[in-house]
Design a protein around this motif. Structure first.
Motif, PDB file in Angstrom:
ATOM      1  N   ASP A 166      28.003  61.697  -5.044  1.00  0.00           N
ATOM      2  CA  ASP A 166      27.031  61.098  -5.970  1.00  0.00           C
ATOM      3  C   ASP A 166      25.754  60.700  -5.236  1.00  0.00           C
ATOM      4  O   ASP A 166      24.645  60.950  -5.719  1.00  0.00           O
ATOM      5  CB  ASP A 166      27.642  59.885  -6.672  1.00  0.00           C
ATOM      6  CG  ASP A 166      28.745  60.257  -7.655  1.00  0.00           C
ATOM      7  OD1 ASP A 166      28.838  61.441  -8.049  1.00  0.00           O
ATOM      8  OD2 ASP A 166      29.528  59.348  -8.020  1.00  0.00           O
ATOM      9  N   GLU A 208      31.959  59.206  -3.935  1.00  0.00           N
ATOM     10  CA  GLU A 208      30.776  58.349  -3.787  1.00  0.00           C
ATOM     11  C   GLU A 208      29.703  59.048  -2.955  1.00  0.00           C
ATOM     12  O   GLU A 208      28.518  59.001  -3.294  1.00  0.00           O
ATOM     13  CB  GLU A 208      31.165  57.032  -3.088  1.00  0.00           C
ATOM     14  CG  GLU A 208      31.138  55.831  -3.969  1.00  0.00           C
ATOM     15  CD  GLU A 208      31.475  54.565  -3.179  1.00  0.00           C
ATOM     16  OE1 GLU A 208      30.745  54.228  -2.219  1.00  0.00           O
ATOM     17  OE2 GLU A 208      32.467  53.926  -3.549  1.00  0.00           O
ATOM     18  N   GLU A 209      30.129  59.667  -1.859  1.00  0.00           N
ATOM     19  CA  GLU A 209      29.172  60.391  -1.010  1.00  0.00           C
ATOM     20  C   GLU A 209      28.519  61.535  -1.779  1.00  0.00           C
ATOM     21  O   GLU A 209      27.323  61.782  -1.628  1.00  0.00           O
ATOM     22  CB  GLU A 209      29.856  60.924   0.254  1.00  0.00           C
ATOM     23  CG  GLU A 209      30.076  59.862   1.294  1.00  0.00           C
ATOM     24  CD  GLU A 209      30.502  60.433   2.645  1.00  0.00           C
ATOM     25  OE1 GLU A 209      30.249  61.641   2.909  1.00  0.00           O
ATOM     26  OE2 GLU A 209      31.077  59.673   3.421  1.00  0.00           O
TER      27      GLU A 209
END
Length: 166
Positions: free
Chosen positions: A128, A125-126
């Motif tokens: 992205d 997630e980080e």
């Protein structure tokens, strides 16, 4: 405050953009440098009164629900500039993930796998978000900082893959 700590300096830097409440400072810190420097709500609310006591910030307008704005004072601008040009000293990495990985031997194989899967999801997630920040960067410094966030997320994912393969 003869020697600003990094959190106090971060708050003074954010207050250069204009008056802000503690909550606004927490949000701005997360947005501006959350990928490489965390500022917690408790740190902000501990630092602001200390900065006010030292005359580096002053109270601004009282907002809704007793929120209090803070405004950087001339002495705060001077202290911040002095901090910017002073020796940075060593960086200190505080990573809850790495701390957990160091102690992962205390976990069962299933618990270790869950730790790795959870961490992999967080860093994916980080990554992205960092890629999006690189694309959205409006100036070279913001882009370089976003590139750093992207490299950090990639390094964490590589670390996880290397340890999981052992």
């Amino acid at each position: 405050m003869s020697d600003l700590n990094a959190t106090a300096a971060a708050l003074l830097g954010l207050l250069h953009d204009g008056p802000a409440t503690g909550g606004e400072l927490v949000a701005a810190a997360d947005e501006r440098f959350g990928a490489f420097f965390s500022v917690t709500r408790s740190q902000v609310y501990r630092e602001l009164p200390a900065l006010a006591k030292e005359g580096l910030v002053r109270l601004g307008k009282q907002g809704p629900r007793s929120s209090q704005q803070y405004v950087i004072a001339a002495a705060g601008k001077k202290a911040f500039k002095a901090w910017l040009v002073s020796d940075a000293g060593p960086d200190h990495l505080r990573s809850p993930l790495i701390l957990r990985l160091v102690h992962a031997g205390s976990l069962t194989a299933k618990q270790r796998a869950a730790l790795f899967d959870s961490a992999r999801a967080v860093y994916s997630e980080e990554l992205d978000a960092a890629k999006a920040a690189v694309k959205a960067a409006g100036d070279p410094v913001t882009k370089a900082v976003a590139d750093f966030g992207q490299a950090h997320a990639k390094a964490a994912l590589k670390l996880l893959d290397t340890i999981a393969a052992q």
